[in-house]
Design a protein around this motif. Structure first.
Motif, PDB file in Angstrom:
ATOM      1  N   PHE A 260     -51.040   8.540 102.851  1.00  0.00           N
ATOM      2  CA  PHE A 260     -50.650   7.179 103.243  1.00  0.00           C
ATOM      3  C   PHE A 260     -49.712   6.560 102.214  1.00  0.00           C
ATOM      4  O   PHE A 260     -48.679   5.961 102.562  1.00  0.00           O
ATOM      5  CB  PHE A 260     -51.893   6.316 103.409  1.00  0.00           C
ATOM      6  N   LEU A 261     -50.038   6.693 100.923  1.00  0.00           N
ATOM      7  CA  LEU A 261     -49.197   6.120  99.871  1.00  0.00           C
ATOM      8  C   LEU A 261     -47.809   6.769  99.853  1.00  0.00           C
ATOM      9  O   LEU A 261     -46.795   6.095  99.625  1.00  0.00           O
ATOM     10  CB  LEU A 261     -49.882   6.293  98.518  1.00  0.00           C
ATOM     11  N   GLU A 262     -47.762   8.080 100.083  1.00  0.00           N
ATOM     12  CA  GLU A 262     -46.469   8.767 100.096  1.00  0.00           C
ATOM     13  C   GLU A 262     -45.617   8.335 101.281  1.00  0.00           C
ATOM     14  O   GLU A 262     -44.378   8.342 101.193  1.00  0.00           O
ATOM     15  CB  GLU A 262     -46.699  10.284 100.118  1.00  0.00           C
ATOM     16  N   GLN A 263     -46.253   7.927 102.387  1.00  0.00           N
ATOM     17  CA  GLN A 263     -45.509   7.397 103.522  1.00  0.00           C
ATOM     18  C   GLN A 263     -45.118   5.933 103.306  1.00  0.00           C
ATOM     19  O   GLN A 263     -44.066   5.482 103.771  1.00  0.00           O
ATOM     20  CB  GLN A 263     -46.352   7.509 104.795  1.00  0.00           C
ATOM     21  N   LEU A 264     -45.972   5.195 102.593  1.00  0.00           N
ATOM     22  CA  LEU A 264     -45.732   3.770 102.381  1.00  0.00           C
ATOM     23  C   LEU A 264     -44.547   3.533 101.451  1.00  0.00           C
ATOM     24  O   LEU A 264     -43.761   2.597 101.663  1.00  0.00           O
ATOM     25  CB  LEU A 264     -46.999   3.121 101.811  1.00  0.00           C
ATOM     26  N   HIS A 265     -44.401   4.369 100.434  1.00  0.00           N
ATOM     27  CA  HIS A 265     -43.362   4.138  99.429  1.00  0.00           C
ATOM     28  C   HIS A 265     -41.963   4.026 100.035  1.00  0.00           C
ATOM     29  O   HIS A 265     -41.252   3.032  99.774  1.00  0.00           O
ATOM     30  CB  HIS A 265     -43.395   5.228  98.355  1.00  0.00           C
ATOM     31  N   PRO A 266     -41.483   5.002 100.825  1.00  0.00           N
ATOM     32  CA  PRO A 266     -40.117   4.875 101.350  1.00  0.00           C
ATOM     33  C   PRO A 266     -39.929   3.690 102.294  1.00  0.00           C
ATOM     34  O   PRO A 266     -38.833   3.128 102.375  1.00  0.00           O
ATOM     35  CB  PRO A 266     -39.885   6.204 102.081  1.00  0.00           C
ATOM     36  N   MET A 267     -41.009   3.269 102.975  1.00  0.00           N
ATOM     37  CA  MET A 267     -40.888   2.100 103.853  1.00  0.00           C
ATOM     38  C   MET A 267     -40.677   0.825 103.038  1.00  0.00           C
ATOM     39  O   MET A 267     -39.826  -0.015 103.371  1.00  0.00           O
ATOM     40  CB  MET A 267     -42.139   1.976 104.730  1.00  0.00           C
ATOM     41  N   ILE A 268     -41.448   0.690 101.954  1.00  0.00           N
ATOM     42  CA  ILE A 268     -41.266  -0.490 101.094  1.00  0.00           C
ATOM     43  C   ILE A 268     -39.893  -0.436 100.428  1.00  0.00           C
ATOM     44  O   ILE A 268     -39.184  -1.450 100.335  1.00  0.00           O
ATOM     45  CB  ILE A 268     -42.382  -0.562 100.032  1.00  0.00           C
ATOM     46  N   GLU A 269     -39.515   0.741  99.954  1.00  0.00           N
ATOM     47  CA  GLU A 269     -38.221   0.878  99.278  1.00  0.00           C
ATOM     48  C   GLU A 269     -37.075   0.471 100.202  1.00  0.00           C
ATOM     49  O   GLU A 269     -36.160  -0.252  99.787  1.00  0.00           O
ATOM     50  CB  GLU A 269     -38.036   2.315  98.806  1.00  0.00           C
ATOM     51  N   ALA A 270     -37.116   0.917 101.466  1.00  0.00           N
ATOM     52  CA  ALA A 270     -36.067   0.558 102.416  1.00  0.00           C
ATOM     53  C   ALA A 270     -36.045  -0.952 102.660  1.00  0.00           C
ATOM     54  O   ALA A 270     -34.967  -1.562 102.743  1.00  0.00           O
ATOM     55  CB  ALA A 270     -36.273   1.305 103.730  1.00  0.00           C
ATOM     56  N   SER A 271     -37.232  -1.560 102.752  1.00  0.00           N
ATOM     57  CA  SER A 271     -37.300  -3.007 102.980  1.00  0.00           C
ATOM     58  C   SER A 271     -36.754  -3.778 101.788  1.00  0.00           C
ATOM     59  O   SER A 271     -36.025  -4.764 101.950  1.00  0.00           O
ATOM     60  CB  SER A 271     -38.742  -3.425 103.258  1.00  0.00           C
ATOM     61  N   LEU A 272     -37.095  -3.333 100.571  1.00  0.00           N
ATOM     62  CA  LEU A 272     -36.574  -3.997  99.376  1.00  0.00           C
ATOM     63  C   LEU A 272     -35.057  -3.881  99.302  1.00  0.00           C
ATOM     64  O   LEU A 272     -34.362  -4.858  98.970  1.00  0.00           O
ATOM     65  CB  LEU A 272     -37.211  -3.393  98.123  1.00  0.00           C
ATOM     66  N   ARG A 273     -34.517  -2.719  99.615  1.00  0.00           N
ATOM     67  CA  ARG A 273     -33.062  -2.551  99.586  1.00  0.00           C
ATOM     68  C   ARG A 273     -32.382  -3.450 100.610  1.00  0.00           C
ATOM     69  O   ARG A 273     -31.329  -4.041 100.337  1.00  0.00           O
ATOM     70  CB  ARG A 273     -32.710  -1.083  99.844  1.00  0.00           C
ATOM     71  N   ARG A 274     -32.994  -3.545 101.793  1.00  0.00           N
ATOM     72  CA  ARG A 274     -32.400  -4.394 102.825  1.00  0.00           C
ATOM     73  C   ARG A 274     -32.384  -5.854 102.375  1.00  0.00           C
ATOM     74  O   ARG A 274     -31.368  -6.550 102.520  1.00  0.00           O
ATOM     75  CB  ARG A 274     -33.188  -4.254 104.126  1.00  0.00           C
ATOM     76  N   VAL A 275     -33.507  -6.325 101.819  1.00  0.00           N
ATOM     77  CA  VAL A 275     -33.578  -7.719 101.392  1.00  0.00           C
ATOM     78  C   VAL A 275     -32.621  -7.973 100.233  1.00  0.00           C
ATOM     79  O   VAL A 275     -31.952  -9.011 100.182  1.00  0.00           O
ATOM     80  CB  VAL A 275     -35.028  -8.083 101.010  1.00  0.00           C
ATOM     81  N   ARG A 276     -32.521  -7.017  99.293  1.00  0.00           N
ATOM     82  CA  ARG A 276     -31.583  -7.190  98.181  1.00  0.00           C
ATOM     83  C   ARG A 276     -30.151  -7.272  98.699  1.00  0.00           C
ATOM     84  O   ARG A 276     -29.341  -8.076  98.217  1.00  0.00           O
ATOM     85  CB  ARG A 276     -31.702  -6.022  97.194  1.00  0.00           C
TER      86      ARG A 276
END
Length: 371
Positions: free
Chosen positions: A157-173
């Motif tokens: 679950f954590l390995e799947q969660l990381h890229p989703m959060i990373e993509a969201s952070l990049r989009r918001v930045r």
């Protein structure tokens, strides 16, 4: 060919809905709320924190949630001093635990107690998100004492969660960066001595500096004040019919992509229409730049301003700029008052303000400053 078998809608998957919330988050607060719900759905935890804008392993912003705080004002420690040396040795690491840190750095235990003398956890999990060589954000999950071990399902679950959060952070930045650029451009456009408006193909104003809005109203109403309930913005009459001409028949020639329309009754007032382009989804759509020209003689083109003149005009208000430019074109105060539909006394007051701001004392010096 056989027809496709109709498919029934699948039952709503709560976890899928939480993933969609995270993937569609448009700000840091939304990312945090979606992360917290996802963690709560899959991982037993003592507390959860999302730390942003990390400088020298100290976050400048953080969000926290504590499942059962030991006192009402308890807040988890936000400093990354416990994991700082570990992160320095493992740049770009995405997922690590407190146990991994201690296995390499026994002194981390002392730093932990210095930071939180009476911790109610034995293990934490960190998901780190990097900007080049430094961590920019960290999701910190403190485990309850009876759930220190991480199961294979939790690891997945954590390995799947990381890229989703990373993509969201990049989009918001990226959105924040674009918003910052837009604010900078708008601030600049409000300062430059141009009366400019951006309009999309549907005739809707995307941006107009204050003087452009005044000139647009003047074009449509003359000197009449707006009636109660009257639209604040309306395109200058006749402009939409000029859009096709500004399109330039698919040519890249800038001159061919520019047309000019004179006001039917107000002498000297005209609008120049230039084709522009804007992204609309995955396609390009036309938009237009409207520049209002208010000249003492109809059809008389303004001379190009020098850089020093532009800098001088930027120190003035939009109304003062118009007065200064008319002075530079040789008009006396009574003619300027007539042209701008103001009293001579108002023009004299504005001229004194112009002298003060430009640190000059005469019309001759003003003409020289704008030459």
């Amino acid at each position: 060919m056989s027809a496709l078998t109709p498919q029934r809608a699948a039952p709503t998957d709560p976890h899928h809905a939480l993933v969609v919330d995270l993937q569609s988050a448009l700000d840091l607060e939304s990312i945090w709320k979606a992360c917290l719900k996802l963690v709560a759905s899959k991982l037993p935890h003592r507390s959860c924190s999302l730390m942003f804008n990390i400088v020298n392993y100290e976050p400048t912003e953080a969000r926290h949630h504590v499942v059962a705080p030991k006192n009402a004002d308890y807040v988890p420690a936000t400093s990354l001093t416990v994991s700082g040396p570990y992160l320095a040795r493992h740049p770009q690491i995405k997922l690590y635990t407190y146990s991994q840190i201690v296995s390499e750095d026994p002194d981390a235990h002392r730093r932990r107690l210095d930071q939180e003398p009476d911790p109610e956890w034995n293990e934490f999990i960190h998901l780190a998100f990097w900007h080049e060589a430094r961590p920019d954000a960290v999701l910190s999950i403190h485990r309850p004492p009876d759930h220190s071990l991480i199961s294979a399902d939790e690891q997945a679950f954590l390995e799947q969660l990381h890229p989703m959060i990373e993509a969201s952070l990049r989009r918001v930045r990226a959105m924040e960066s674009e918003h910052s650029r837009r604010i900078s451009y708008e601030h600049f456009l409000r300062q430059v001595p141009l009366t400019v408006m951006f309009v999309n193909a549907a005739g809707e104003s995307m941006f107009a500096n204050n003087e452009a809005e005044k000139q647009c109203g003047r074009w449509n109403r003359g000197l009449r004040a707006a009636e109660p309930g009257e639209a604040r913005f309306a395109l200058p009459g006749g402009v939409e019919a000029m859009f096709d001409g500004a399109a330039g028949s698919n040519t890249d020639d800038q001159a061919a992509a520019s047309v000019r329309l004179s006001h039917p009754s107000l002498k000297g007032l005209s609008v120049k229409i230039d084709r522009n382009w804007q992204f609309a989804g995955l396609q390009m759509s036309p938009s237009y730049v409207l520049t209002f020209l208010d000249e003492p003689v109809a059809g008389e083109a303004s001379e190009a301003l020098s850089q020093s003149a532009m800098l001088a005009l930027q120190r003035l208000t939009p109304t003062e700029r118009r007065v200064a430019q008319l002075v530079a074109q040789g008009l006396r105060n009574d003619k300027i008052a007539e042209h701008l539909s103001r009293s001579r006394r108002t023009i004299e007051f504005q001229l004194n303000s112009i002298y003060r701001k430009l640190e000059i004392s005469s019309r001759t010096e003003l003409v020289r400053a704008l030459s």
